[in-house]
Write a protein that holds these residues in place. Structure first.
Motif, PDB file in Angstrom:
ATOM      1  N   ALA A 108      -8.410   6.269  -8.449  1.00 52.11           N
ATOM      2  CA  ALA A 108      -7.326   5.394  -7.982  1.00 52.11           C
ATOM      3  C   ALA A 108      -7.656   4.800  -6.611  1.00 52.11           C
ATOM      4  O   ALA A 108      -7.457   3.604  -6.369  1.00 52.11           O
ATOM      5  N   ASN A 109      -8.180   5.630  -5.697  1.00 48.65           N
ATOM      6  CA  ASN A 109      -8.561   5.130  -4.375  1.00 48.65           C
ATOM      7  C   ASN A 109      -9.732   4.156  -4.453  1.00 48.65           C
ATOM      8  O   ASN A 109      -9.776   3.152  -3.728  1.00 48.65           O
ATOM      9  N   PHE A 110     -10.687   4.459  -5.325  1.00 53.49           N
ATOM     10  CA  PHE A 110     -11.852   3.586  -5.462  1.00 53.49           C
ATOM     11  C   PHE A 110     -11.425   2.189  -5.940  1.00 53.49           C
ATOM     12  O   PHE A 110     -11.854   1.163  -5.391  1.00 53.49           O
ATOM     13  N   PHE A 111     -10.568   2.137  -6.960  1.00 50.85           N
ATOM     14  CA  PHE A 111     -10.148   0.840  -7.471  1.00 50.85           C
ATOM     15  C   PHE A 111      -9.168   0.146  -6.535  1.00 50.85           C
ATOM     16  O   PHE A 111      -9.079  -1.085  -6.511  1.00 50.85           O
ATOM     17  N   ALA A 112      -8.427   0.943  -5.751  1.00 49.95           N
ATOM     18  CA  ALA A 112      -7.560   0.333  -4.727  1.00 49.95           C
ATOM     19  C   ALA A 112      -8.405  -0.402  -3.693  1.00 49.95           C
ATOM     20  O   ALA A 112      -8.058  -1.503  -3.245  1.00 49.95           O
ATOM     21  N   VAL A 113      -9.529   0.194  -3.313  1.00 52.72           N
ATOM     22  CA  VAL A 113     -10.464  -0.456  -2.399  1.00 52.72           C
ATOM     23  C   VAL A 113     -11.114  -1.657  -3.070  1.00 52.72           C
ATOM     24  O   VAL A 113     -11.248  -2.743  -2.485  1.00 52.72           O
ATOM     25  N   LEU A 114     -11.538  -1.470  -4.321  1.00 51.79           N
ATOM     26  CA  LEU A 114     -12.257  -2.516  -5.037  1.00 51.79           C
ATOM     27  C   LEU A 114     -11.400  -3.759  -5.257  1.00 51.79           C
ATOM     28  O   LEU A 114     -11.885  -4.904  -5.099  1.00 51.79           O
ATOM     29  N   PHE A 115     -10.127  -3.542  -5.602  1.00 50.62           N
ATOM     30  CA  PHE A 115      -9.247  -4.672  -5.903  1.00 50.62           C
ATOM     31  C   PHE A 115      -8.300  -5.018  -4.757  1.00 50.62           C
ATOM     32  O   PHE A 115      -7.382  -5.819  -4.937  1.00 50.62           O
ATOM     33  N   HIS A 116      -8.507  -4.356  -3.584  1.00 49.59           N
ATOM     34  CA  HIS A 116      -7.682  -4.611  -2.390  1.00 49.59           C
ATOM     35  C   HIS A 116      -6.198  -4.423  -2.713  1.00 49.59           C
ATOM     36  O   HIS A 116      -5.362  -5.294  -2.473  1.00 49.59           O
ATOM     37  N   MET A 117      -5.902  -3.255  -3.284  1.00 54.83           N
ATOM     38  CA  MET A 117      -4.529  -2.913  -3.642  1.00 54.83           C
ATOM     39  C   MET A 117      -4.131  -1.595  -2.969  1.00 54.83           C
ATOM     40  O   MET A 117      -4.979  -0.891  -2.412  1.00 54.83           O
ATOM     41  N   GLN A 118      -2.865  -1.248  -3.046  1.00 47.32           N
ATOM     42  CA  GLN A 118      -2.391   0.046  -2.592  1.00 47.32           C
ATOM     43  C   GLN A 118      -2.516   1.063  -3.739  1.00 47.32           C
ATOM     44  O   GLN A 118      -2.436   0.700  -4.919  1.00 47.32           O
ATOM     45  N   VAL A 119      -2.700   2.329  -3.383  1.00 46.64           N
ATOM     46  CA  VAL A 119      -2.832   3.370  -4.394  1.00 46.64           C
ATOM     47  C   VAL A 119      -1.581   3.467  -5.249  1.00 46.64           C
ATOM     48  O   VAL A 119      -1.657   3.676  -6.472  1.00 46.64           O
ATOM     49  N   ASN A 120      -0.403   3.288  -4.645  1.00 53.52           N
ATOM     50  CA  ASN A 120       0.843   3.356  -5.410  1.00 53.52           C
ATOM     51  C   ASN A 120       0.874   2.310  -6.515  1.00 53.52           C
ATOM     52  O   ASN A 120       1.394   2.562  -7.615  1.00 53.52           O
ATOM     53  N   ASP A 121       0.280   1.127  -6.224  1.00 54.72           N
ATOM     54  CA  ASP A 121       0.245   0.075  -7.242  1.00 54.72           C
ATOM     55  C   ASP A 121      -0.673   0.459  -8.408  1.00 54.72           C
ATOM     56  O   ASP A 121      -0.368   0.166  -9.571  1.00 54.72           O
ATOM     57  N   ILE A 122      -1.798   1.141  -8.082  1.00 53.16           N
ATOM     58  CA  ILE A 122      -2.696   1.604  -9.141  1.00 53.16           C
ATOM     59  C   ILE A 122      -2.002   2.634 -10.016  1.00 53.16           C
ATOM     60  O   ILE A 122      -2.170   2.665 -11.243  1.00 53.16           O
ATOM     61  N   PHE A 184      -1.633  12.276  -0.176  1.00 55.65           N
ATOM     62  CA  PHE A 184      -0.435  11.822   0.530  1.00 55.65           C
ATOM     63  C   PHE A 184      -0.782  10.750   1.565  1.00 55.65           C
ATOM     64  O   PHE A 184      -0.045   9.778   1.744  1.00 55.65           O
ATOM     65  N   VAL A 185      -1.929  10.932   2.225  1.00 52.83           N
ATOM     66  CA  VAL A 185      -2.379   9.919   3.194  1.00 52.83           C
ATOM     67  C   VAL A 185      -2.732   8.626   2.471  1.00 52.83           C
ATOM     68  O   VAL A 185      -2.383   7.522   2.906  1.00 52.83           O
ATOM     69  N   ALA A 186      -3.419   8.750   1.326  1.00 49.84           N
ATOM     70  CA  ALA A 186      -3.871   7.580   0.579  1.00 49.84           C
ATOM     71  C   ALA A 186      -2.711   6.755   0.040  1.00 49.84           C
ATOM     72  O   ALA A 186      -2.841   5.538  -0.165  1.00 49.84           O
ATOM     73  N   MET A 187      -1.581   7.394  -0.224  1.00 51.69           N
ATOM     74  CA  MET A 187      -0.431   6.688  -0.784  1.00 51.69           C
ATOM     75  C   MET A 187       0.355   5.925   0.270  1.00 51.69           C
ATOM     76  O   MET A 187       1.335   5.249  -0.041  1.00 51.69           O
ATOM     77  N   GLN A 188      -0.070   6.034   1.541  1.00 61.58           N
ATOM     78  CA  GLN A 188       0.536   5.249   2.607  1.00 61.58           C
ATOM     79  C   GLN A 188      -0.243   3.934   2.761  1.00 61.58           C
ATOM     80  O   GLN A 188      -1.327   3.759   2.208  1.00 61.58           O
ATOM     81  N   GLU A 189       0.303   3.043   3.522  1.00 56.29           N
ATOM     82  CA  GLU A 189      -0.392   1.793   3.815  1.00 56.29           C
ATOM     83  C   GLU A 189      -1.395   2.064   4.933  1.00 56.29           C
ATOM     84  O   GLU A 189      -1.015   2.235   6.102  1.00 56.29           O
ATOM     85  N   ILE A 190      -2.656   2.112   4.579  1.00 57.99           N
ATOM     86  CA  ILE A 190      -3.711   2.460   5.524  1.00 57.99           C
ATOM     87  C   ILE A 190      -4.794   1.387   5.503  1.00 57.99           C
ATOM     88  O   ILE A 190      -4.916   0.623   4.531  1.00 57.99           O
ATOM     89  N   PRO A 191      -5.600   1.312   6.543  1.00 59.58           N
ATOM     90  CA  PRO A 191      -6.657   0.297   6.601  1.00 59.58           C
ATOM     91  C   PRO A 191      -7.704   0.480   5.503  1.00 59.58           C
ATOM     92  O   PRO A 191      -7.880   1.568   4.950  1.00 59.58           O
ATOM     93  N   TYR A 192      -8.418  -0.600   5.245  1.00 56.41           N
ATOM     94  CA  TYR A 192      -9.451  -0.640   4.213  1.00 56.41           C
ATOM     95  C   TYR A 192     -10.524   0.404   4.461  1.00 56.41           C
ATOM     96  O   TYR A 192     -10.930   1.138   3.549  1.00 56.41           O
ATOM     97  N   ASN A 193     -11.033   0.506   5.707  1.00 54.94           N
ATOM     98  CA  ASN A 193     -12.101   1.462   6.040  1.00 54.94           C
ATOM     99  C   ASN A 193     -11.642   2.904   5.865  1.00 54.94           C
ATOM    100  O   ASN A 193     -12.416   3.769   5.441  1.00 54.94           O
ATOM    101  N   THR A 194     -10.400   3.171   6.202  1.00 51.16           N
ATOM    102  CA  THR A 194      -9.863   4.527   6.056  1.00 51.16           C
ATOM    103  C   THR A 194      -9.818   4.942   4.591  1.00 51.16           C
ATOM    104  O   THR A 194     -10.109   6.089   4.232  1.00 51.16           O
ATOM    105  N   ARG A 195      -9.471   3.976   3.734  1.00 50.86           N
ATOM    106  CA  ARG A 195      -9.418   4.292   2.306  1.00 50.86           C
ATOM    107  C   ARG A 195     -10.812   4.606   1.766  1.00 50.86           C
ATOM    108  O   ARG A 195     -10.987   5.471   0.921  1.00 50.86           O
ATOM    109  N   TRP A 196     -11.827   3.913   2.270  1.00 49.68           N
ATOM    110  CA  TRP A 196     -13.205   4.242   1.888  1.00 49.68           C
ATOM    111  C   TRP A 196     -13.561   5.669   2.309  1.00 49.68           C
ATOM    112  O   TRP A 196     -14.229   6.401   1.569  1.00 49.68           O
ATOM    113  N   LEU A 197     -13.114   6.062   3.491  1.00 49.42           N
ATOM    114  CA  LEU A 197     -13.377   7.431   3.955  1.00 49.42           C
ATOM    115  C   LEU A 197     -12.716   8.460   3.043  1.00 49.42           C
ATOM    116  O   LEU A 197     -13.278   9.529   2.777  1.00 49.42           O
TER     117      LEU A 197
END
Length: 437
Positions: A108-122, A184-197
């Motif tokens: 979910a996090n990988f595709f959120a980064v790939l498609f520039h979406m939020q995890v909740n949307d995935i 829980f952190v990933a489901m918040q609105e966080i920067p693109y680089n943070t989601r990659w981490l």
């Protein structure tokens, strides 16, 4: 119509995961009575999991700590129907659930980064991105399950100790806590680089768990092999000493029987001279000397003679009725293998007869045809051994120093491309070994 299709898709995925988890746990542990997956209740467990997953997903997008409910269902199924230690069942139930959850978060996090979406949307949107992420996630889960099943098949040959299972469970527990916090952190609105981490961290957690399982299992397997080799060397040394002592005893018996004629001449002479007291005393002394022979077997192989006669004498001392029928020639079988096979068959039978209060019996036979030898040992039992202990595991306290007898018997049968069969009939436990020569 679209909503109905999505609901069916979600239920189908839940059903796939529920049945996959149940089958995974069944494949690692195995049924107590060697039943099939369906007959062991695995399919029922999968349906229950599907219903609970679907129900929880109606209220929350990601389960979090609710995965404990899934673990409890699978753990209960394993306790009720499957084999293995409790800690192994707990780990297998937890591992099967946790890895699905962690992979779901990772994908979910990988595709959120790939498609520039939020995890909740995935997790929640009825979109192509969610469809792709769900399908990819299931493919990854199938691959990891196949990979870890290969590892656990090696582990089943030498089960881990409780300390090793606790170590793996500790790593898994820490992984659960960290993964939930990252989710829980990933489901918040966080920067693109943070989601990659977060994607990198979760990937690292998965790799750490797989490597930990592999290392502990591999180390345990090597330690088990070293320990077994040490025990076999000790047993071999004991058997060598045993053979030397047994052959000396056999030589004594052979000399006594050789002198039988001379002794009879002495007795006849004493009786002829009317010295009845002396004759009686002489006969008594002679019988005392002969009593060591017990059930006498005389084949062309002194090792076989020594082992059977000694074991028969031990059985006699325990009030075990013993009958022995054997061939004379043992060509094609190594003497050490003969020693190990016959002595372990007798030891197992004698140990079993010790537990029988009345009518203790041992019947041992060796038969030969053109291409094989058949060793058959029958011993009395009071209750079913196979029903209560189907794997024939030793009941002695120190299982590392005992319980190798059955394994040695099976290994010798395998060495000679034969077979080892254990069954029961008419209050007798029967061990039948065929060696091909």
């Amino acid at each position: 119509m679209k909503d109905i299709l999505w609901v069916l898709f979600e239920i189908g995925i839940n059903l796939f995961q529920g049945v996959l988890i149940s089958h995974y746990v069944y494949s690692i542990l195995g049924d107590k009575e060697k039943r099939s997956f369906i007959k062991s209740g695995g399919l029922v467990c999968g349906f229950v999991l599907t219903a609970v997953i679907t129900l929880i997903n109606c209220f929350i997008p990601f389960e979090g700590l609710y995965i404990c409910a899934y673990i409890a269902i699978v753990f209960f199924y394993s306790l009720l129907r499957l084999k293995g230690k409790v800690l192994k069942k707990l780990f297998t139930s937890s591992f099967s659930i946790v890895f699905i959850s962690i992979f779901t978060v990772l994908v979910a996090n990988f595709f959120a980064v790939l498609f520039h979406m939020q995890v909740n949307d995935i997790f929640t949107n009825q979109s192509l991105e969610r469809f792709i992420s769900v399908v990819v996630c299931q493919l990854f889960i199938l691959y990891i399950y196949k990979l870890t099943l290969g590892i656990f098949r090696h582990e089943n040959k030498s089960d881990l100790s409780n300390h090793e299972w606790l170590l793996i469970l500790a790593v898994l527990f820490i992984s659960i806590v960290i993964s939930i916090l990252l989710t829980f952190v990933a489901m918040q609105e966080i920067p693109y680089n943070t989601r990659w981490l977060i994607v990198i961290c979760i990937s690292g957690i998965i790799i750490i768990n797989i490597v930990t399982v592999y290392l502990v299992v591999n180390l345990s397997r090597k330690n088990s092999a070293v320990r077994e080799n040490q025990l076999l060397r000790v047993q071999q040394k004991y058997q060598q000493q045993y053979l030397e002592n047994a052959e000396n005893q056999y030589e004594t018996i052979r000399k006594l029987r050789h002198d039988f004629k001379n002794h009879n001449i002495v007795i006849a002479s004493l009786l002829e001279n009317g010295d009845f007291e002396k004759a009686k005393e002489f006969v008594g002394d002679y019988l005392d000397q002969m009593s060591v022979s017990g059930t006498f077997v005389n084949t062309d192989n002194n090792i076989v003679n020594a082992i059977i006669n000694c074991k028969a004498e031990i059985a006699k001392g325990l009030n075990i009725e013993t009958s022995i029928v054997t061939v004379s020639d043992f060509s094609g079988i190594d003497d050490l293998d003969l020693c190990s096979l016959i002595s372990n068959m007798f030891d197992n039978a004698i140990d079993a007869c010790r537990k029988v209060k009345e009518n203790r019996q041992i019947h041992f036979s060796i038969k030969k045809d053109e291409s094989s030898y058949t060793f058959c040992m029958k011993n009395s039992i009071e209750g079913s051994v196979i029903q209560n202990n189907p794997d024939l595991i030793t009941t002695k306290k120190d299982k590392h120093l005992h319980g190798l007898g059955t394994k040695i018997i099976k290994d010798i049968a395998k060495k000679y491309n034969g077979m080892a069969d254990f069954f029961e009939n008419d209050d007798f436990f029967i061990c039948c070994i065929i060696l091909k020569v």
